[in-house]
Design a protein around this motif. Structure first.
Motif, PDB file in Angstrom:
ATOM      1  N   SER A   1       0.533  -1.120   0.095  1.00  0.00           N
ATOM      2  CA  SER A   1      -0.176  -0.199   0.249  1.00  0.00           C
ATOM      3  C   SER A   1       0.484   0.961   0.233  1.00  0.00           C
ATOM      4  N   SER A   2       2.441   1.689   0.504  1.00  0.00           N
ATOM      5  CA  SER A   2       3.191   1.871   0.246  1.00  0.00           C
ATOM      6  C   SER A   2       4.251   2.287  -0.604  1.00  0.00           C
ATOM      7  N   VAL A   3       4.422   0.881  -1.851  1.00  0.00           N
ATOM      8  CA  VAL A   3       4.851   1.308  -2.155  1.00  0.00           C
ATOM      9  C   VAL A   3       6.900   1.292  -1.702  1.00  0.00           C
ATOM     10  N   ASP A   4       6.911   0.782  -0.771  1.00  0.00           N
ATOM     11  CA  ASP A   4       7.740   0.406  -0.174  1.00  0.00           C
ATOM     12  C   ASP A   4       8.960  -0.947  -0.443  1.00  0.00           C
ATOM     13  N   VAL A   5       9.425  -0.338  -0.541  1.00  0.00           N
ATOM     14  CA  VAL A   5      10.423  -1.976  -1.782  1.00  0.00           C
ATOM     15  C   VAL A   5      10.839  -2.497  -0.705  1.00  0.00           C
ATOM     16  N   GLY A   6      11.802  -1.438   0.334  1.00  0.00           N
ATOM     17  CA  GLY A   6      12.837  -2.018   1.213  1.00  0.00           C
ATOM     18  C   GLY A   6      11.823  -2.823   2.607  1.00  0.00           C
ATOM     19  N   LEU A   7      10.541  -2.407   2.503  1.00  0.00           N
ATOM     20  CA  LEU A   7       9.724  -2.980   3.517  1.00  0.00           C
ATOM     21  C   LEU A   7       9.413  -4.398   3.599  1.00  0.00           C
ATOM     22  N   GLY A   8       9.447  -3.950   2.011  1.00  0.00           N
ATOM     23  CA  GLY A   8       8.669  -5.461   0.905  1.00  0.00           C
ATOM     24  C   GLY A   8       9.654  -6.710   1.064  1.00  0.00           C
ATOM     25  N   THR A   9      11.016  -6.348   0.568  1.00  0.00           N
ATOM     26  CA  THR A   9      11.587  -7.063   0.471  1.00  0.00           C
ATOM     27  C   THR A   9      11.767  -7.646   1.754  1.00  0.00           C
ATOM     28  N   GLU A  10      12.273  -7.071   2.674  1.00  0.00           N
ATOM     29  CA  GLU A  10      12.022  -7.416   4.416  1.00  0.00           C
ATOM     30  C   GLU A  10      11.362  -8.613   4.741  1.00  0.00           C
ATOM     31  N   ALA A  11      10.203  -8.467   5.117  1.00  0.00           N
ATOM     32  CA  ALA A  11       8.629  -8.683   5.056  1.00  0.00           C
ATOM     33  C   ALA A  11       8.925  -9.928   3.947  1.00  0.00           C
ATOM     34  N   GLY A  12       9.122 -10.347   3.003  1.00  0.00           N
ATOM     35  CA  GLY A  12       9.514 -11.365   1.864  1.00  0.00           C
ATOM     36  C   GLY A  12       9.811 -12.390   2.305  1.00  0.00           C
ATOM     37  N   LEU A  13      11.626 -11.867   2.506  1.00  0.00           N
ATOM     38  CA  LEU A  13      12.566 -12.296   2.913  1.00  0.00           C
ATOM     39  C   LEU A  13      12.226 -13.325   4.217  1.00  0.00           C
ATOM     40  N   ALA A  14      11.267 -13.121   4.809  1.00  0.00           N
ATOM     41  CA  ALA A  14      11.027 -13.332   6.146  1.00  0.00           C
ATOM     42  C   ALA A  14       9.638 -14.853   6.211  1.00  0.00           C
ATOM     43  N   VAL A  15       9.096 -14.341   5.383  1.00  0.00           N
ATOM     44  CA  VAL A  15       8.152 -15.005   4.447  1.00  0.00           C
ATOM     45  C   VAL A  15       9.184 -17.029   3.957  1.00  0.00           C
ATOM     46  N   VAL A  16       9.749 -16.222   2.918  1.00  0.00           N
ATOM     47  CA  VAL A  16      10.709 -17.356   2.670  1.00  0.00           C
ATOM     48  C   VAL A  16      11.895 -17.938   3.927  1.00  0.00           C
ATOM     49  N   ILE A  17      12.120 -17.774   5.358  1.00  0.00           N
ATOM     50  CA  ILE A  17      12.654 -18.649   5.734  1.00  0.00           C
ATOM     51  C   ILE A  17      11.890 -18.949   6.143  1.00  0.00           C
ATOM     52  N   LEU A  18      10.977 -18.495   6.618  1.00  0.00           N
ATOM     53  CA  LEU A  18       9.322 -19.690   7.351  1.00  0.00           C
ATOM     54  C   LEU A  18       9.561 -20.144   7.121  1.00  0.00           C
TER      55      LEU A  18
END
Length: 867
Positions: free
Chosen positions: A241-258
């Motif tokens: 919703s905020s087009v935040d590449v940094g947050l999206g990358t970090e949250a996505g990476l956490a999903v991948v690791i989990l």
């Protein structure tokens, strides 16, 4: 072909279920919340690296040293990028959903494998569950279960269950029929055949199904973030919703690791528990040759010992860790306040401003970003307490009209807003909405919009495009506020024409040179105010917070500077931006949320007057009210609960300094006549009282005391009285009953509480009952009662409720004495005070008084003014 109203039928079915099966949804919500709370408590309790160590030990036990090392590094990385809390929330949600899925799907899959009819019936249902777009499940989820983790869990269960059922059925069916026949031939019971032959051999397939369930559950966890499910889903939603590449990358990476951890661990668990898996594992280890040490795994007992040691260490660190500082915790007492907002700049800014202010005042606020539709729906259902971003009366008109009966409007904190379509100033010849006509190709045939649920989007689509003849020429493109701003920024850099939905105030007008297109036809309507809305009943539950919200106001300079600080702080650090803004605006926190309790001390602070009170509602309520007021002024009052007789005796001897519940000149006349030379009358604080006998209104034909005599058999010849020493009881026996020929009626003397309990019991059973009562009393609000008329005037003239004190009291406590002489209460004030104290319950009177005082700001200064 005529339209088939499937959507209408579905909506009607949902409404019917809401009306008739709400108890079931409530029960499910309670159970799932409790289970989720347990998992989250366990996972979030320990230090992140300690839990990472525990997960690494489990990986070592299941897969080996390399898996353990990668597990620890992966979860340490999650902690490093500040996604640990969100990851634990998501993991808790996945575990709860998967637990429920396994409990349901495995037995269902076994049943389907053993029964062709069940298999045929289940298959189309599973097809529907698996192919329906996952986000659709969130709609009934919100309506049935509100916002939060529960609709996310339920939607996850529905979407992720089919693979487990299918794979269980497939695994059971694939077991060699000759093995099953052999077991049957040896006389094995079908149940033992299932558990000893079929399930062990089918376990690899079943575990593969569970593995798929976990992966699907994780995908749904992200979607569940849109309905307040929290966790990584919320982080991903915020990033989108905020087009935040940094947050999206970090949250996505956490999903991948989990996801990788859960996938590898469930696969390895299959090798541990399945006979076929153990055989395959042994072959794989034999093939490693000299590299066996990489696959060495500790024994189960050793691994579990390591887990226990780390868990105990983590618990010890949590127990002896430092406590957070509590600023004004005495105000909020840890109450949770749920704040919701649409991800617009002013909504985010004010929400996090209030989150910071509430935390400073001792509350535990939680902020959730939601779509406008979900926000209003959740607030109407009570899941969201407050929102500060309601644009009324135009933008959010449709939501207000739909939910206004379930919301409270605390007023506009910002006026003079406007909605508009804007274009860059370098676009020549476009100054009004009429100028857009015929220039669709220049703008790519589109107007870049924001969130599809936003009120402005509905106005543009339903009114603006039609009023200006732009309906076929332009398409309103739904996206998000941040996506719209990103498109605006990109187009301006490339000097391309672009038309976007915007509003004022907005920082974009400061950053870019834009033209607000004039709305000559008034399609956008008049300017909105930005309102603060509370859920129904919030002001009653949290009167102090509601009082702050009602007085909340920011001007344009304050709002834009707050938005700028939050933008500078960056995503995920909104509160840091708020703190920076508050530092630059000293005194703003106290202005917006003045903390009660910072009262000036009285001249006689430290004095300890003895306050006596009888066990009557008005006496209890007012005495504890004065106790609270005196404590704010620095006094140290002492409370004494006494019967009426001992009360007057204590007043006359000085053992009691003052009491606020003397009914004069009638009800307690005999005490006044006896002790008046040793007392001082500080005046009446309440007028127009009355004494009476009351009966439930369903008792027909009994309106007066004479009627009571005629129908005394209905009441089994008795009247339920109160304390025996009260003036009302003495007057009842000496004057009222003889005057109406009721001497033969028995008057019980069990006390006020016993009388009220007996009244409630009788009304519950619709039995006739006559009780001794008086006005004012909250019983007349709670029950439908008839005051029996006293045509002979035996109860005497109406009383006043007075404050009486020992003769030495005015000199001993001059300040307090003056306050009492000037004190007066209106009927509405007394009734609400009694209600608050009654709801708090016996032993918690002070809590009820504090709640009432919070709902009546300024009452302390009014009752006990100090210069």
């Amino acid at each position: 072909m005529p339209r088939i109203e499937i959507g209408t039928w579905a909506a009607d079915a949902v409404k019917w279920l809401q009306s008739n099966v709400d108890w079931l949804f409530g029960f499910i919500t309670h159970v799932l919340n409790a289970v989720y709370g347990f998992f989250h408590m366990v996972l979030a309790a320990s230090e992140p690296l300690m839990l990472a160590g525990i997960l690494a030990v489990l990986a070592w036990w299941l897969r080996g040293f390399l898996a353990a090392a990668l597990t620890f590094l992966g979860f340490a990385l999650i902690d490093s990028i500040e996604q640990w809390g969100a990851t634990m929330e998501s993991l808790s949600l996945v575990l709860v959903a998967c637990l429920v899925i396994v409990v349901i799907s495995v037995p269902l899959g076994i049943w389907a494998a053993r029964n062709r009819a069940v298999s045929g019936a289940v298959r189309p249902v599973l097809d529907l569950m698996q192919t329906m777009p996952a986000m659709v499940y969130l709609i009934p989820g919100i309506l049935f279960f509100g916002l939060g983790v529960v609709p996310g869990i339920v939607a996850t269960i529905v979407f992720a269950m089919p693979p487990a059922v299918r794979m269980t059925e497939l695994g059971i069916r694939q077991v060699d029929e000759e093995l099953v026949e052999a077991a049957d031939a040896f006389g094995t019971h079908p149940r033992r055949t299932l558990f000893r032959v079929q399930i062990p051999l089918a376990l690899p397939t079943i575990m593969a199904g569970i593995n798929q369930v976990i992966m699907l559950a994780l995908s749904m966890v992200v979607i569940a973030g849109m309905v307040g499910g929290g966790g990584l889903g919320s982080s991903v939603y915020d990033a989108i919703s905020s087009v935040d590449v940094g947050l999206g990358t970090e949250a996505g990476l956490a999903v991948v690791i989990l996801a990788m951890y859960l996938d590898r661990m469930t696969g390895a668990l299959n090798q541990r528990v399945s006979p076929l898996g153990r055989r395959a594992l042994a072959k794989a280890q034999a093939a490693l040759g000299g590299l066996k040490f990489l696959q060495w795994r500790p024994a189960t007992s050793l691994a579990m010992s390591g887990v226990v040691v780390l868990a105990l260490a983590a618990g010890g660190m949590n127990a002896f860790g430092s406590k957070g500082e509590g600023g004004a915790a005495s105000v909020g007492n840890g109450h949770q306040i749920n704040l919701g907002y649409v991800n617009w700049d002013e909504g985010k800014a004010t929400t996090y401003l209030w989150k910071e202010l509430l935390e400073q005042r001792g509350y535990q606020p939680k902020a959730q970003a939601l779509e406008a539709g979900a926000l209003y729906t959740g607030q109407a259902q009570g899941d969201i307490d407050v929102q500060t971003n309601s644009w009324l009366p135009v933008t959010h008109e449709s939501y207000w009209n739909k939910y206004k009966d379930k919301l409270e409007d605390y007023g506009a904190w910002y006026d003079k807003t406007s909605l508009e379509i804007a274009v860059p100033s370098y676009v020549k010849g476009v100054k009004t909405l009429d100028d857009l006509k015929g220039k669709g190709k220049e703008f790519g045939g589109k107007i870049v919009g924001i969130e599809p649920g936003a009120g402005e989007m509905k106005i543009v689509k339903d009114k603006v495009l039609k009023d200006y003849g732009l309906d076929g020429e332009y398409k309103l493109q739904s996206s998000s506020t941040s996506s719209m701003l990103a498109e605006l920024d990109r187009s301006i850099k490339e000097k391309k024409p672009v038309a976007v939905t915007l509003w004022s105030p907005h920082w974009a007008y400061s950053k870019y040179k834009l033209t607000k297109l004039k709305d000559s036809k008034g399609s956008f309507g008049s300017g909105d105010g930005i309102h603060t809305l509370g859920r129904k009943g919030f002001a009653k539950d949290e009167p102090q917070v509601a009082s702050w919200m009602k007085n909340f106001h920011l001007d344009e300079k304050q709002l834009t500077s707050l938005e700028a600080e939050i933008q500078d702080a960056g995503k995920g650090h909104e509160q840091d931006g708020v703190k920076a803004w508050l530092k630059k605006n000293p005194g703003m926190a106290d202005k917006l949320a003045p903390a009660p309790g910072a009262y000036a001390k009285g001249k006689d602070a430290g004095a300890a007057p003895n306050i006596g009170y009888p066990s009557w509602d008005e006496g209890i309520a007012t005495s504890f009210l004065w106790k609270y007021v005196l404590e704010q002024r620095g006094y140290k009052p002492k409370m004494r609960n006494l019967d009426v007789g001992p009360m007057w005796t204590g007043l006359s001897t000085g053992q009691v300094d003052v009491e606020m519940d003397a009914w004069l000149p009638v009800a307690q006349k005999q005490y006044w006549d006896k002790y008046k030379k040793d007392l001082v009358d500080l005046g009446a604080w309440y007028d127009k009282t009355s004494l009476e006998i009351a009966v439930p209104s369903y008792v027909k034909g009994v309106k007066t005391m004479d009627d009571l005599r005629k129908h005394k058999d209905k009441f089994k010849g008795k009247i339920i009285g109160i304390e025996p020493g009260t003036g009302q009881m003495k007057r009842l026996k000496s004057k009222v009953l003889p005057a109406y020929g009721l001497q033969n009626m028995k008057v019980t003397e069990a006390g006020t509480s016993a009388m009220l309990a007996e009244l409630e019991r009788a009304i519950g059973k619709k039995e006739p009952i006559a009780v001794v009562l008086w006005s004012p009393h909250w019983a007349y609000d709670k029950y439908d009662l008839t005051k029996l008329k006293d045509p002979k005037g035996t109860w005497g003239a109406n009383n006043q409720i007075k404050t009486l004190a020992n003769k030495k009291f005015p000199k001993k406590y001059p300040e307090f004495s003056k306050w009492l002489k000037d004190w007066h209460m209106e009927p509405e004030q007394l009734a609400s005070l009694e209600t608050a104290v009654n709801e708090a319950g016996t032993g918690h009177e002070e809590e009820g008084v504090k709640k009432w005082v919070d709902a009546h700001p300024g009452i302390v200064d009014e009752m006990a003014p100090v210069k």
